[in-house]
Design an enzyme around this catalytic site. Structure first.
Site, mmCIF file in Angstrom:
data_model
loop_
_atom_site.group_PDB
_atom_site.id
_atom_site.type_symbol
_atom_site.label_atom_id
_atom_site.label_comp_id
_atom_site.label_asym_id
_atom_site.label_seq_id
_atom_site.Cartn_x
_atom_site.Cartn_y
_atom_site.Cartn_z
ATOM 1 N N ASP A 154 -22.633 57.443 46.883
ATOM 2 C CA ASP A 154 -21.645 57.314 48.053
ATOM 3 C C ASP A 154 -21.042 58.678 48.322
ATOM 4 O OD1 ASP A 154 -19.927 56.097 49.901
ATOM 5 O OD2 ASP A 154 -18.531 55.934 48.404
ATOM 6 N N GLU B 51 -22.417 62.709 52.217
ATOM 7 C CA GLU B 51 -22.964 63.388 53.598
ATOM 8 C C GLU B 51 -22.977 64.938 53.507
ATOM 9 O OE1 GLU B 51 -20.582 60.903 52.820
ATOM 10 O OE2 GLU B 51 -21.905 59.655 53.680
ATOM 11 N N ASP C 49 -18.161 52.304 55.928
ATOM 12 C CA ASP C 49 -16.905 51.680 55.968
ATOM 13 C C ASP C 49 -16.416 51.180 57.523
ATOM 14 O OD1 ASP C 49 -16.859 52.757 53.552
ATOM 15 O OD2 ASP C 49 -15.372 54.343 53.917
HETATM 16 C C1 GLC Z 1 -16.090 54.860 50.334
HETATM 17 C C2 GLC Z 1 -17.223 53.901 50.552
HETATM 18 C C3 GLC Z 1 -16.933 52.409 50.135
HETATM 19 C C4 GLC Z 1 -16.144 52.888 48.606
HETATM 20 C C5 GLC Z 1 -14.977 53.820 48.735
HETATM 21 C C6 GLC Z 1 -14.361 54.130 47.296
HETATM 22 O O1 GLC Z 1 -15.148 54.882 51.351
HETATM 23 O O2 GLC Z 1 -18.002 54.052 51.656
HETATM 24 O O3 GLC Z 1 -17.867 51.775 50.027
HETATM 25 O O4 GLC Z 1 -15.514 51.542 48.315
HETATM 26 O O5 GLC Z 1 -15.523 54.916 48.987
HETATM 27 O O6 GLC Z 1 -15.644 54.509 46.444
#
Ligand code: GLC
Length: 811
Positions: A432, A435, A511
């Protein structure tokens, strides 16, 4: 800005929001301190052609202000490189060692050149205009001479009114990108991977994963152009109503290198993934249901969730641990209070055939006591400022340094870290914030532009590497997993990526906001990702940060059951959303779809195997297979899952009737075997219990339940004489051991229905029993399996594997 502040306070709290403010000021100061003078150079065209020479795969051209190299990789796949421009390592393109392609080259009467392969003719004018033609002389694409503006390139191609455009990766836009601006203006898209900050809606751009390729389609044919340029870029597509419409690609640096191929949509994706790599076959468990939530804070939380699945008779394949499993969000650590024995939890899960996935973010907490930070500093593995100091920015753990994944040694170091979690029994990893994301109060939510990367010795800044960051983190992870667990298939999920990402990781759409509109948008994003070479995708069921109504949640779940990645996930602080929390009738409906998904796994796994062979997406718009039918050209609210299933998700609130566009051929309702002849539009009554689902007549649909393989024979009612073939791929579900391919040939004659079965491969037939089920209005007097009469009950029979089955019609 206001939205950003609210999201920041909601997810970060007050003190981290203040630090975010500080981090943003620091970023702006860095950008100012290392600013480069604004480019004031005028636009420069290549100018007249000065010289040209033959090369092994095509021809090289020297124009007055630019060079051009045309390189045939296949008779219908060609690479064009305009220079000068900064080089980037070939991260997207796999080295194929393309064999030489015979190319004829001739000077034209106008002083340009024509290059011809067996399938394609390219005319290069003496001023750098390029036309691609098929062998009948029909123009496929015309490009204007590109323009160089300082370090940037700008490239225009002529569009006709009819061309529909797809691609660019994850785009919250209509499926035809040209429709993104309905007022008849240009549709502009950025190629810049970014964390959209907690939630996004239709029209927000750019999102996390961009791919600089587009497909231009007319009917069932078209072309694909992939710009192998990782610099940030912009694509602008003129609306068909604009005068002399064009498609413009521009990049903020780098050479202008692009690949062109043409043909049907399946052919385009096949060629593109031949170039950038095919998705590997995933472990079978990854196609089941995954449960996740940002907010499962302890082992007890997970135990409760597991209990819920068991009590409600809901199958489950994976549990995801979000950031709370770590010690203060330090990557590759486990919080001993919250998860005192992760190995024990993993063992427990494995006993129930449930897999454990943990989140991994790239930001490494700046903490002199923390091993990963110490190692990173010692090994020089972090991205730096131009003064050589590591770049730091705010993410979940606070101040963080960021690994420079564009450096082989960093990738090897990072890849080796997964071992500790693998040893604790973790089965897959969720990348995650890659980017890469950095919390900011304003401006771009990422590292400062002067950030320096090694770029395999070439050196580059964030303008060049921003889009590559996720891809390279996935490369590091995938290589690490392969090294430490060579007997298993690596499974990674990633929010960001770029061209070629399909080789390393699955994707989810991040998200996304909770609304009916974003549910509809999600379908389009996923279809478009498939047309960008990214076949494995899925969404947070119900949206990330909101509270879906029971109806919205149920409808989202019904769609997700037919998407490659099937995961429930939600943000911290939102009301709980496990599949049973809404109570009846919702839980029963959800259970039905969950179980249907599991029944369909043999079909889905076969699709995964096909995707590994061809790069084809599992979810396809109707025009993928039926593009020559004009009524299919713009259908985007339903889709094909493989060749044989037509899925019509319900994406409107309180919908009681739905108009369904059936493609050519015969389509049989999965629910009640009603047959409909396409192409036609039919109106169906809708209830919450179901979504319309059709099976293509002329296939064997394999499903499995309770140790039995069910082969559903869907027959066209006409007396087509040609046998139709369906395949079923099976293996142990993980690893690289023996495999088997079962090929079924289904044929209707005047006497009855004939099914021949050919087995290939060494993997033994993995089911205890086999059942054949004929979905047809015909009545049968009896059946023979390998010549021996057998009992049939209501068009069904149980049997052992066979070679030949015959079902005789009643006279
Ligand atoms: C980001 C991710 C989400 C995750 C959050 C906390 O917003 O896109 O899926 O739950 O981070 O890690």
């Amino acid at each position: 800005m206001f939205k950003k502040i609210l999201t920041s306070l909601r997810f970060l709290g007050f003190s981290q929001s203040l630090l975010t403010l500080l981090s943003t000021l620091k970023r702006d100061f860095t950008a100012w301190r290392y600013r480069t003078p604004k480019n004031k150079e005028p636009k420069q065209k290549p100018g007249p052609l000065r010289s040209t020479s033959i090369t092994s795969h095509g021809r090289a051209f020297e124009f007055t202000h630019a060079s051009l190299e045309i390189h045939f990789l296949k008779p219908d796949l060609v690479c064009l490189t305009w220079g000068p421009g900064k080089k980037s390592p070939a991260y997207a393109v796999t080295d194929q060692g393309w064999p030489e392609v015979p190319v004829e080259s001739q000077q034209t009467a106008q002083g340009g050149y024509a290059l011809s392969s067996e399938e394609l003719r390219i005319i290069i004018s003496s001023y750098g205009e390029i036309t691609f033609l098929d062998l009948e002389g029909k123009t496929i694409r015309t490009e204007l001479p590109p323009r160089k503006i300082g370090p940037s390139w700008e490239h225009d191609a002529v569009l006709t009114e009819e061309q529909r455009l797809h691609g660019l990766g994850e785009k919250a836009s209509p499926l035809n990108l040209r429709d993104a601006n309905p007022e008849g203006k240009k549709a502009t898209f950025e190629i810049r991977n970014q964390d959209i900050g907690g939630h996004y809606e239709s029209g927000d751009d750019p999102l996390y994963l961009n791919v600089p390729l587009y497909i231009s389609r007319m009917g069932d044919k078209g072309y694909l152009v992939f710009y192998e340029n990782p610099f940030r870029g912009t694509f602008t597509f003129d609306h068909p109503t604009q005068e002399t419409p064009k498609a413009r690609a521009s990049f903020q640096g780098g050479m202008l290198r692009y690949y062109f191929t043409f043909g049907s949509l399946p052919h385009l994706i096949q060629r593109y993934t031949e170039l950038t790599g095919r998705p590997p076959l995933p472990p079978a468990w990854s196609l089941g249901y995954h449960q996740s939530r940002w907010g499962y804070k302890t082992t007890d939380d997970i135990q409760d969730v597991l209990k819920g699945f068991e009590e409600h008779d809901l199958p489950l394949s994976a549990i995801h641990l979000d950031i709370d499993y770590m010690r203060g969000y330090r990557i590759f650590t486990v919080d001993q209070e919250r998860y005192p024995d992760l190995s024990d939890l993993a063992d427990q899960l494995h006993e129930q055939e449930i897999h454990l996935v943990t989140i991994i973010d790239p930001g490494v907490k700046k903490d002199s006591e923390y091993f990963l930070y110490q190692e990173g500093i010692k090994g020089n593995y972090f991205c730096t400022l131009p003064n050589g100091k590591p770049v730091t920015a705010q993410v979940w753990p606070g101040w963080c340094a960021f690994p420079d994944f564009s450096h082989q040694e960093t990738r090897a170091w990072w890849g080796s870290q997964y071992k500790k979690l693998l040893q604790k029994g973790v089965d897959g990893f969720w990348h995650d914030m890659n980017e890469p994301a950095a919390f900011t109060a304003w401006g771009e939510p990422t590292l400062p532009l002067p950030t320096q990367y090694r770029l395999e010795g070439l050196g580059g800044d964030h303008l060049q590497v921003n889009n590559l960051y996720g891809l390279l983190m996935n490369k590091a992870g995938c290589e690490g997993l392969t090294e430490h667990q060579p007997e298993k298939r690596p499974w990674l999920l990633s929010r960001s990526g770029w061209a070629g990402n399909q080789r390393y990781a699955w994707n989810w759409t991040g998200d996304v906001n909770t609304s009916w509109e974003t549910l509809r948008q999600t379908l389009t994003i996923m279809l478009n990702l498939g047309l960008s070479g990214i076949p494995y995708t899925g969404s947070d069921i119900g949206g990330f940060g909101g509270h879906p109504s029971p109806e919205l949640f149920t409808r989202w779940f019904q769609l997700a059951a037919f998407t490659p990645f099937f995961r429930g996930h939600s943000a911290t602080g939102t009301p709980r959303r496990e599949p049973w929390v809404y109570g009846e009738p919702y839980t029963s409906i959800i259970r039905k779809f969950l179980k249907l998904r599991y029944q369909l796994l043999p079909y889905l796994y076969t699709l995964a195997w096909k995707s590994h062979q061809t790069g084809h997406p599992l979810m396809r718009p109707l025009f993928w297979s039926y593009g020559d039918d004009p009524t299919m050209a713009d259908v985007t609210d339903q889709y094909l899952l493989g060749e044989d299933l037509l899925v019509v998700p319900i994406m409107e609130e309180n919908q009681t009737a739905k108009q369904v566009s059936l493609p050519p051929g015969e389509w049989i309702s999965y629910w009640d075997d009603t047959a409909h002849q396409g192409p036609q539009k039919i109106k169906l009554d809708i209830s919450l219990e179901r979504i319309p689902l059709f099976v293509r007549a002329g296939c064997v649909l394999p499903t499995a339940a309770d140790g039995t393989l069910h082969c559903h024979l869907y027959l066209p009612t006409d007396t087509s004489t040609e046998p139709v073939k369906s395949v079923l791929y099976q293996d142990a579900g993980d690893g690289y051991g023996p495999r088997r391919l079962d090929q079924f040939y289904l044929e209707r004659s005047r006497r009855g229905i004939h099914l021949t079965w050919e087995e290939m491969g060494k993997y033994p037939f993995p089911h205890q029993t086999l059942s054949l089920h004929l979905h047809t209005p015909d009545h049968f007097s009896g059946a023979k399996i390998d010549g021996v009469e057998v009992e049939m009950e209501e068009n069904k029979l149980q049997t052992e594997p066979f070679r030949d089955a015959m079902f005789m019609f009643q006279k």
